[in-house]
Design an enzyme around this catalytic site. Sequence first.
Site: not given
Length: 222
Positions: A99, A112, A116
Amino acid sequence: MIAEGVKNNPKAELVVKFDVTKEDEVQAAFKKGALLYGGIDIVVNNAGLATSSPIDETSLEEWNLNMNVLGTGYFLVAREAFKQMKKQNLGGSMVFVGSKNSVYAGKNAAAYSSAKAMEVHLARCVAAEGGPYGIRVNSVLPDAVLQGSAIWDSKWREERAAAYGIKPEQLEEHYRKRTALSVNIYPRDIAEAIAYFASEKSAKTTGCMLTVDGGVPAAFSR
């Protein structure tokens, strides 16, 4: 040896539903794939979810969910792929779907973003070990692929809009305007990047991160 099912039907497909956080289920899925196709040559690590919370409101449950799926899940899939490719001694290609947040500190998305970042570093570690066996490992870093994504039909859309102080229906335009190229990103854009890394066109590339985000200056590699 070519698996009998594939030899008789070259278009044979195998769909295996499994939990990437469960070691035995990941191992069983790879075994089924190898038995049907005679081996594993390409693996796309793409299990996904997303949550958004300010750091002081991030629960341990939310943190562990991100780490389990995006961290442990990617590790288990990569490890089994590595084992299989090493045993085959024919090389192979793994593509991790990371990402923009792998290299950018996303506001209200510490769990998150941290997971990532872990993914792309894991990819580089596996790439370093895989080189002697011809196993290439690269990462694709998308951003804001709203079209056709179940993640963006969840609370994530509302949560990200709230983080930017805009309405959920304004997200597409917000993301487009913040890119250097003033474009939106679509699933086919990510698919083309994955196909590149999976193909012989990138035969001499490993440990690489390819951004597909329209150019987000804050996320430029440096």
